[in-house]
Write a protein that holds these residues in place. Structure first.
Motif, mmCIF file in Angstrom:
data_model
loop_
_atom_site.group_PDB
_atom_site.id
_atom_site.type_symbol
_atom_site.label_atom_id
_atom_site.label_comp_id
_atom_site.label_asym_id
_atom_site.label_seq_id
_atom_site.Cartn_x
_atom_site.Cartn_y
_atom_site.Cartn_z
ATOM 1 N N GLY A 1 0.257 5.942 3.890
ATOM 2 C CA GLY A 1 -0.197 5.029 5.066
ATOM 3 C C GLY A 1 0.492 3.761 5.070
ATOM 4 N N LYS B 1 -11.659 -0.647 -7.144
ATOM 5 C CA LYS B 1 -12.612 0.293 -6.252
ATOM 6 C C LYS B 1 -13.656 0.998 -6.791
ATOM 7 C CE LYS B 1 -9.843 1.564 -2.083
ATOM 8 N NZ LYS B 1 -9.453 2.621 -1.384
ATOM 9 N N THR C 1 -4.539 4.867 10.794
ATOM 10 C CA THR C 1 -5.342 5.210 11.912
ATOM 11 C C THR C 1 -6.504 3.720 12.034
ATOM 12 O OG1 THR C 1 -5.460 7.379 11.582
ATOM 13 C CG2 THR C 1 -7.406 6.633 13.154
ATOM 14 N N ILE D 1 -10.932 2.717 11.671
ATOM 15 C CA ILE D 1 -11.836 3.527 10.555
ATOM 16 C C ILE D 1 -11.470 2.827 9.219
ATOM 17 C CG2 ILE D 1 -10.415 5.323 10.924
ATOM 18 C CD1 ILE D 1 -13.822 5.469 10.212
ATOM 19 N N PHE E 1 -9.535 8.470 -1.150
ATOM 20 C CA PHE E 1 -10.273 9.480 -0.109
ATOM 21 C C PHE E 1 -11.744 9.599 -0.299
ATOM 22 C CE2 PHE E 1 -6.393 10.973 1.887
ATOM 23 C CZ PHE E 1 -5.471 10.786 0.778
ATOM 24 N N GLU F 1 -4.890 11.369 -10.009
ATOM 25 C CA GLU F 1 -4.012 10.069 -10.307
ATOM 26 C C GLU F 1 -4.827 9.134 -11.374
ATOM 27 O OE1 GLU F 1 -4.107 7.206 -6.908
ATOM 28 O OE2 GLU F 1 -2.349 6.518 -7.579
ATOM 29 N N ASP G 1 -0.145 0.836 5.202
ATOM 30 C CA ASP G 1 -0.800 -0.421 4.482
ATOM 31 C C ASP G 1 0.116 -0.554 3.317
ATOM 32 O OD1 ASP G 1 -3.691 1.078 2.983
ATOM 33 O OD2 ASP G 1 -2.407 2.040 4.440
ATOM 34 N N TRP G 2 0.740 0.557 2.687
ATOM 35 C CA TRP G 2 1.592 0.570 1.771
ATOM 36 C C TRP G 2 3.048 0.398 1.996
ATOM 37 C CZ3 TRP G 2 -0.481 0.387 -3.209
ATOM 38 C CH2 TRP G 2 -1.736 0.632 -3.151
ATOM 39 N N LYS H 1 -8.244 0.041 -9.777
ATOM 40 C CA LYS H 1 -7.703 -0.516 -8.548
ATOM 41 C C LYS H 1 -8.668 -1.369 -7.972
ATOM 42 C CE LYS H 1 -7.313 3.179 -5.898
ATOM 43 N NZ LYS H 1 -6.516 4.563 -5.115
HETATM 44 N N1 C2G Z 1 -5.549 5.861 5.518
HETATM 45 C C1 C2G Z 1 -5.059 5.867 6.861
HETATM 46 N N2 C2G Z 1 -6.028 5.376 8.001
HETATM 47 C C2 C2G Z 1 -7.168 4.666 7.561
HETATM 48 C C3 C2G Z 1 -7.476 4.786 6.232
HETATM 49 C C4 C2G Z 1 -6.596 5.294 5.231
HETATM 50 O O1 C2G Z 1 -4.023 6.282 7.238
HETATM 51 N N3 C2G Z 1 -7.850 4.320 8.774
HETATM 52 C C5 C2G Z 1 -4.541 6.138 4.671
HETATM 53 C C6 C2G Z 1 -4.220 5.224 3.466
HETATM 54 O O2 C2G Z 1 -3.008 4.470 4.134
HETATM 55 C C7 C2G Z 1 -3.756 5.860 2.447
HETATM 56 C C8 C2G Z 1 -4.677 7.185 2.658
HETATM 57 O O3 C2G Z 1 -5.240 7.347 3.875
HETATM 58 O O4 C2G Z 1 -2.214 6.596 2.603
HETATM 59 C C9 C2G Z 1 -5.770 7.219 1.359
HETATM 60 O O5 C2G Z 1 -6.435 5.909 1.710
HETATM 61 P P1 C2G Z 1 -7.227 5.432 0.366
HETATM 62 O O6 C2G Z 1 -8.182 6.268 -0.180
HETATM 63 O O7 C2G Z 1 -7.902 4.107 0.892
HETATM 64 O O8 C2G Z 1 -6.115 5.074 -0.454
HETATM 65 P P2 C2G Z 1 -5.974 3.846 -1.373
HETATM 66 O O9 C2G Z 1 -7.122 3.249 -2.018
HETATM 67 O O10 C2G Z 1 -5.060 3.078 -0.724
HETATM 68 O O11 C2G Z 1 -4.943 4.491 -2.690
HETATM 69 O O12 C2G Z 1 -1.617 4.980 -5.792
HETATM 70 C C10 C2G Z 1 -1.981 4.734 -4.440
HETATM 71 C C11 C2G Z 1 -3.234 4.647 -4.382
HETATM 72 O O13 C2G Z 1 -4.030 5.560 -5.065
HETATM 73 C C12 C2G Z 1 -3.492 4.678 -2.480
#
Ligand code: C2G
Length: 142
Positions: A92, A46, A116, A119, A10, A71, A94-95, A44
């Motif tokens: 989301g 990141k 979404t 973005i 986030f 986490e 993507d997982w 991760k």
């Molecule tokens: N997300 C979304 N739409 C976007 C961007 C992000 O729905 N345009 C969702 C992602 O799918 C996720 C959440 O927002 O469910 C948080 O996104 P990130 O911060 O990128 O999370 P991520 O790095 O994928 O971390 O153990 C799992 C990880 O910590 C997930």
């Protein structure tokens, strides 16, 4: 009292994050967000712009979020589900299908919500960098 849990970094909070959190909360009554710590982000691969404290403060200001926890590892999810009596883990799309979440189906419901489109934190960073370059080019001619 249905309790929902989601995970993420986030960083540079945007409407994609907000729409995910809003829909996650709508699935229950209480939403726990497990926020990736700065150390876990490194794991991760990141690097967030804002540190954990700032990202936590921003999430806690969102009406859909009831609790923010750290986490710190990939492996903490089952203990999180037990510790916070979680009924649904939401992520989301993507997982979707990821082993990091599929195995949680032994303990609770796992729901993937559509991401979404248009973005992302990466996109925001790239757009800002390009804007910076264009401003510099306009000012200096190269
Ligand atoms: N997300 C979304 N739409 C976007 C961007 C992000 O729905 N345009 C969702 C992602 O799918 C996720 C959440 O927002 O469910 C948080 O996104 P990130 O911060 O990128 O999370 P991520 O790095 O994928 O971390 O153990 C799992 C990880 O910590 C997930």
């Amino acid at each position: 009292m249905k309790r929902v849990l989601t995970y993420g970094t986030f960083d540079l909070l945007h409407f994609g994050h907000l729409r995910l959190l809003k829909r996650a909360k709508a699935l229950g009554d209480y939403l726990v967000v497990a926020l990736s710590t700065d150390k876990f982000n490194t794991l991760k691969g990141k690097r967030s712009y804002y540190n954990y404290q700032i990202r936590k403060e921003m999430l806690e200001a969102i009406r859909y979020v009831d609790l923010v926890i750290p986490e710190e590892t990939w492996e903490q999810k089952v203990s999180d589900i037990k510790k916070y009596n979680i009924d649904i883990v939401v992520m989301g799309s993507d997982w979707a299908g990821s082993e990091r979440f599929e195995h949680l189906k032994k303990y609770c419901e796992v729901i993937y919500l559509d991401r979404t489109e248009g973005i992302s934190t990466t996109q925001i960073k790239q757009a800002l960098k390009l804007q910076e370059q264009n401003i510099k080019k306009a000012a200096t001619g190269y």
